[in-house]
Design an enzyme around this catalytic site. Structure first.
Site, PDB file in Angstrom:
ATOM      1  N   CYS A 154       0.858  -1.183   0.000  1.00 38.48           N
ATOM      2  CA  CYS A 154       0.000   0.000   0.000  1.00 38.48           C
ATOM      3  C   CYS A 154       0.892   1.230   0.000  1.00 38.48           C
ATOM      4  O   CYS A 154       1.624   1.470   0.975  1.00 38.48           O
ATOM      5  CB  CYS A 154      -0.920   0.006   1.216  1.00 38.48           C
ATOM      6  SG  CYS A 154      -2.059   1.399   1.252  1.00 38.48           S
ATOM      7  N   CYS A 159      -3.351   7.104  -5.249  1.00 35.03           N
ATOM      8  CA  CYS A 159      -3.050   5.671  -5.172  1.00 35.03           C
ATOM      9  C   CYS A 159      -1.596   5.377  -5.552  1.00 35.03           C
ATOM     10  O   CYS A 159      -1.207   5.491  -6.724  1.00 35.03           O
ATOM     11  CB  CYS A 159      -3.988   4.850  -6.042  1.00 35.03           C
ATOM     12  SG  CYS A 159      -3.824   3.055  -5.786  1.00 35.03           S
TER      13      CYS A 159
END
Length: 318
Positions: free
Chosen positions: A94, A244
């Protein structure tokens, strides 16, 4: 008041990276035993999944929250280990979460400026905390698996996109019709969720049959400083508030494959909130190594309390 013996306390620190929240679990988590992070993630999934739910699901969390369990690293060259998770499962890597972890540890005085190695279930990333407070994540190797993959999406017609890995699996496509704005989040969510369901129904996967659980749309940026704007649907049907990190990594791998991004060239990816990640790639022996730079801010330090009498102590799940 409940007795103290009926309570379990979990120390956490919350942050957001470009608008996307991360909850770092500092203590009170499950004992996952020894071994590489990939093995410990599987123990987490099989034996302690309700802890994941308690941390990120309502009533303590939300669909958009990403959890990060701080672990001792297995690799002796690493400073920390982290397992990332969300409202429906686990993440290999992530990007925004790694930036949030670094800023949170710096807030606590555990780390200072410099480069720190983070072990994740899908590989080691180098995270550099700059004196300015920004963080650069040198992500895991990224690549495009397939290009120009066409699929019929009920209610929307035929779409064409690329399948790529940036630490998670993505289906990436240009969005020619819907504006990538907050006012159109409902429509964008319906569209990308339909794409994901169509990929699954047609058995279109990443390598080794891995599910493609992130859908990324691209359009023109809203300002002259960014190269592109995106909308990313995450695995639990929440949209990414940030640009992202793993999605930007996957995008840059596709750009490189198309000859549109050179090593060392800066790519500025704008997200749905107008926040921007700066990315670039290095290429070694044909392998694309992306880096992402962004900012995070600490929003809370707290103790989560699991009360044995609370019917929702392990989270509200469907």
């Amino acid at each position: 008041m409940p007795s103290h013996t009926a309570l379990h306390r979990i120390q956490v620190i919350d942050s957001h990276t470009a608008g996307e929240p991360t909850r770092l679990v500092l203590s009170g988590g499950p004992d996952l035993g020894p071994g590489p992070l990939s093995e410990r993630l599987e123990r987490f999934r099989k034996h302690h999944d309700m802890f994941r739910s308690a941390i990120v699901n309502e009533p303590r969390g939300s669909d958009v929250l990403v959890g990060a369990l701080l672990c001792e690293p297995y690799d002796p060259t690493c400073d920390i280990g982290v397992i990332f998770f969300n409202n429906v499962g686990y993440l290999g890597m992530c990007g925004h979460g790694s930036i949030g972890v670094m800023v949170s540890l710096a807030w606590m005085g555990r780390i200072g400026p410099g480069t720190h190695r983070i072990e994740t279930p899908v590989g080691i990333v180098n995270a550099t905390l700059h004196p300015t407070g920004k963080v650069t994540i040198a992500n895991v190797p990224s690549f495009r698996s397939r290009s120009g993959v066409s699929i019929d999406v009920p209610g929307f017609g035929r779409v064409h996109g690329d399948i790529a890995w940036g630490g998670n699996w993505f289906y990436l496509l240009e969005n020619p019709t819907m504006p990538l704005t907050l006012q159109h989040v409902g429509e964008l969510t319906d569209f990308t969720w339909a794409i994901r369901q169509s990929l699954k129904a047609n058995r279109i996967t990443g390598e080794d049959g891995a599910e493609i659980d992130h859908i990324e749309l691209f359009g023109p940026p809203s300002n002259g400083h960014a190269h592109s704007r995106n909308f990313v649907l995450c695995p639990g049907k929440a949209y990414d508030r940030s640009p992202c990190g793993t999605g930007t990594s996957a995008k840059m791998a596709c750009l490189y494959a198309d000859g549109k991004l050179a090593p060392g060239e800066i790519w500025r990816q704008e997200g749905i909130l107008n926040t921007v990640f700066e990315g670039s790639i290095q290429v070694r022996d044909g392998v694309v190594l992306p880096s992402i730079t962004g900012e995070a801010y600490v929003t809370a330090e707290s103790s989560l309390i699991l009360d044995a009498k609370d019917p929702f102590r392990m989270g509200i799940v469907p």
